[in-house]
Motif scaffolding. Sequence first.
Motif, short mmCIF file in Angstrom:
data_model
loop_
_atom_site.label_atom_id
_atom_site.label_comp_id
_atom_site.label_asym_id
_atom_site.label_seq_id
_atom_site.Cartn_x
_atom_site.Cartn_y
_atom_site.Cartn_z
N GLN A 1 0.10 -4.06 -14.14
CA GLN A 1 0.43 -5.28 -13.40
C GLN A 1 1.43 -5.04 -12.27
O GLN A 1 1.42 -5.75 -11.27
CB GLN A 1 0.98 -6.34 -14.36
CG GLN A 1 -0.07 -6.96 -15.25
CD GLN A 1 0.50 -8.10 -16.09
OE1 GLN A 1 1.71 -8.25 -16.22
NE2 GLN A 1 -0.38 -8.91 -16.67
N ALA A 2 2.28 -4.02 -12.43
CA ALA A 2 3.31 -3.76 -11.42
C ALA A 2 2.68 -3.17 -10.15
O ALA A 2 1.59 -2.60 -10.18
CB ALA A 2 4.36 -2.82 -11.98
N ASP A 3 3.40 -3.29 -9.04
CA ASP A 3 2.91 -2.71 -7.78
C ASP A 3 2.99 -1.20 -7.80
O ASP A 3 2.21 -0.52 -7.10
CB ASP A 3 3.75 -3.25 -6.61
CG ASP A 3 3.58 -4.76 -6.44
OD1 ASP A 3 2.43 -5.21 -6.27
OD2 ASP A 3 4.59 -5.48 -6.49
N GLU A 4 3.92 -0.67 -8.59
CA GLU A 4 4.11 0.78 -8.68
C GLU A 4 4.66 1.09 -10.06
O GLU A 4 5.30 0.25 -10.68
CB GLU A 4 5.08 1.25 -7.60
CG GLU A 4 5.17 2.76 -7.43
CD GLU A 4 6.01 3.16 -6.22
OE1 GLU A 4 6.29 4.36 -6.07
OE2 GLU A 4 6.38 2.26 -5.43
N ALA A 5 4.38 2.28 -10.57
CA ALA A 5 4.87 2.65 -11.90
C ALA A 5 5.32 4.10 -11.91
O ALA A 5 4.74 4.95 -11.22
CB ALA A 5 3.78 2.44 -12.95
N VAL A 6 6.37 4.36 -12.69
CA VAL A 6 6.97 5.70 -12.76
C VAL A 6 7.07 6.14 -14.22
O VAL A 6 7.59 5.40 -15.06
CB VAL A 6 8.38 5.72 -12.13
CG1 VAL A 6 8.99 7.11 -12.23
CG2 VAL A 6 8.31 5.25 -10.68
N HIS A 7 6.59 7.33 -14.49
CA HIS A 7 6.70 7.90 -15.83
C HIS A 7 8.12 8.40 -16.06
O HIS A 7 8.68 9.11 -15.22
CB HIS A 7 5.71 9.06 -15.99
CG HIS A 7 5.79 9.76 -17.31
ND1 HIS A 7 6.37 10.99 -17.47
CD2 HIS A 7 5.38 9.36 -18.54
CE1 HIS A 7 6.30 11.35 -18.75
NE2 HIS A 7 5.70 10.37 -19.41
N ILE A 8 8.72 8.02 -17.19
CA ILE A 8 10.13 8.40 -17.42
C ILE A 8 10.35 9.22 -18.69
O ILE A 8 11.50 9.47 -19.06
CB ILE A 8 11.04 7.15 -17.46
CG1 ILE A 8 10.54 6.14 -18.49
CG2 ILE A 8 11.16 6.54 -16.08
CD1 ILE A 8 11.52 5.02 -18.75
N GLY A 9 9.28 9.62 -19.40
CA GLY A 9 9.53 10.49 -20.54
C GLY A 9 8.58 10.30 -21.70
O GLY A 9 7.57 9.58 -21.61
N ALA A 10 8.93 10.94 -22.80
CA ALA A 10 8.12 10.92 -24.01
C ALA A 10 8.18 9.55 -24.68
O ALA A 10 8.98 8.68 -24.31
CB ALA A 10 8.59 12.00 -24.97
N SER A 11 7.37 9.37 -25.70
CA SER A 11 7.22 8.06 -26.35
C SER A 11 8.48 7.55 -27.04
O SER A 11 8.78 6.35 -26.93
CB SER A 11 6.05 8.12 -27.34
OG SER A 11 4.85 8.44 -26.68
#
Length: 615
Positions: free
Chosen positions: A44-54
Motif C-alpha cells: 500500500q505504501a508508495d515506497e518500501a525498505v527492507h530493514i532486517g530479519a523477521s
Amino acid sequence: MITSLLIANRGEIACRIIRTARALGIRTVAVYSDADANALHVRQADEAVHIGASPVRESYLVGERIITAAKETGAEAIHPGYGFLSENADFAQAVIDAGLIWVGPAPDSIRAMGLKDAAKALMIAAGVPVTPGYMGDDQSLDRLQAEADATGYPVLIKAVAGGGGKGMRRVDAASDFADALLSCRREAESSFGNTHVLIEKYILSPRHIEVQVFGDTHGNVVHLFERDCSLQRRHQKVIEEAPAPGMDAATRAAICAAAVKAAKAVDYVGAGTIEFIADASEGLRADRIWFMEMNTRLQVEHPVTEEITGQDLVEWQLRVASGEALPKRQDELAIDGWAMEARLYAEDPRTGFLPSIGTLERFDLGEATRVDTGVEQGAAISPFYDPMIAKVIAWGPDRETARETLADALDGAVVWPVRSNAGFLVEALDHPVFVSGEVDTGLIAREGDALMPPDRPTEEALIAAAARLSGAGPNSGFRLNAARQMEALFLLDGKPVAIDFADASATVATGDDVLITEGGQSWQLTRWRATGVAAGAAADGAILSPMPGRILAVDVAVGDAVVKGQKLVTLEAMKMEHSLTAPFDGVVEALAATVGGQVSEGTVLVTIVTSTPSP
C-alpha cells in the motif's frame, strides 16, 4: 504540512496511517522484515525498505536502520504507530537529532510517563488521584512482600516499564507473592529489559476507563472524551467502547479534567491516553477513579473515539507534528452516538487462546462495519508478531445498536484455516453482563467456559453442508449421528462425524468439501469413504509445542506424578508466555524440554502416561 512520511511499524496500524496520509497527499514509506516482504502495508505504501530479519529485535526495533531508511528515501517525518519504538524516548530523540520530524510527544514527556512509578509520583504532585500502593526503589523480595502485606490483598504487581498487559500479576495471598513476583520480573525482563516493579491495591470491582487527550505546540490541550476498556483477558483489552456505560455528566467532567491536568503536567504534545481504574462497586463516581498510567502514543482502540467524535486522530497527529494548532477547540467537540471495537486475533480460545499461525485461505469480515486490518485473504500469519489480525468497529445511535451491529459482523466472520477468537467475541458481546453495561475487568476470568463458543456446528448447519456435498436437496433425509449409519462418513476438521442418509439413494461425491461458518467460527466438512471406526489421536499424553518458541521454565522431571491441569512447561512465543499443562492425572514418562531451548511447532516436549513408567 509534512509531505513525506516513513511509518516505523507494520500490519494494521501501518495500513491505518497510510490511509490518512494518502488522503492528505502525503507520500508514504513502509519498512518491512523478511516475514513481511509481501505484507499489505508494504504494497500500500508508495515506497518500501527492507530493514532486517523477521524477529523484531533484528528489524522493527532497530532504530538506526529505520532512521537510515527515512533519510535514504527522503522522508521528512517518522510515525511510530503503537508498540515497537512508539514510546522509546531515545529513539524519538534520535529521530529529532537526525533532522527528522517525530510524530509524537517530546522525548522528555515520554520519559516522564514511561515508568509507572515516576509517572504516579508526578501525578500526585499535579493533584491527580492515584491508587494506593508502593513504588519505591527498594526492590528486594522482603521489602516488596512487606509492602504488599501492608497494602492488603489482593494486590497487583506491575512492571514499571510495562504495557499491553505484560509484566502484571494479581496476587491474592501472601503465600503466592514470591512466585508471582518471579514470573512478573521474568516477563518484564524479556519484554522491556527492566525488572523494576511497583505494588498497587487491586480493585475488586474494577472498570478500566481511559481518556483520549491531545496537545499541540501552541499550548492547547483538549480531551476527546472517555473510552471503556473493561472487558479484558489477562490484562489485554478485548472489546472497547465509547462512551463509557453509566458515565454521568458530572463524573465525565471530573475524569476528563483530570486527564487534561495530567497531560499539561508533562507539556504534552500529540495523541495520548490517560488510563484510570475505577471502583465500580457503587457505579462510576468521581471520587473512586484513580490514575493508573499514561500511554504516550496512539492507542489500538482510537477508532471508537474517531467514530463518536467524527475526527481523524491520525490526521490530528500529522497536523500537530507539522506545527499546526489543534483542529478543534474543546467546546467544538461532542459525543455523537456509540461505538464498539473488537480485537480479532489469530488464536484458538479452546486451546487456552494459543496463537494460530498459517495462511489465511479464507478471510472475509463483511462490509457492514469499519474494519482496520493489515492482512487479506492469502496472507500468512507468522509466529513473529502479535496475533491481532483486525479490528472490527461498529457505530450506532445508541449502545445496543452498536453492540448488535458488532455481534452480527463477527457472527458472519470467515477466517480459515487459521483459528480466530471471533466466536468468543460473539459470546462475550451477547453475555448478559456485557449487555447490561456493568462489565468489569474480571468478567472473562470469572465466566471461563461460559464464554467459550461451541466446539462444533449446529445439527442444522452440518446437515445443510452434507446435503451440499452430496448434491442432494435440503430435504433428502439426513440425520445426524443416527443409530443406522452407512459406510460413508464425513470428516469435520479431520475428525469423523456420522450423518445418516435416510434416503439411501443420496450418495456423497468425491473431491469436494464445504466450509461451515457459524457464530464467528469456521469448520471444514469433507467427504470420507471408510468403514469401521477411525483411529483416535496418537499419543494422547504427548505435550507438543503449539508453535515455534523458547522454553522459559520446566516445572517437572521424569518420574514426577502430575494432576490434570498442572503446569509442566512455560513457552514464550508470539511475545507472550504460554503454560502447557497435563491433560490428565499421570506420571512424566519422558521430558525433552530444557530451559532456554528453542523448539519448533509440533515438537514433543513432555510425555505423560497414566501408570508408573517401567524402570
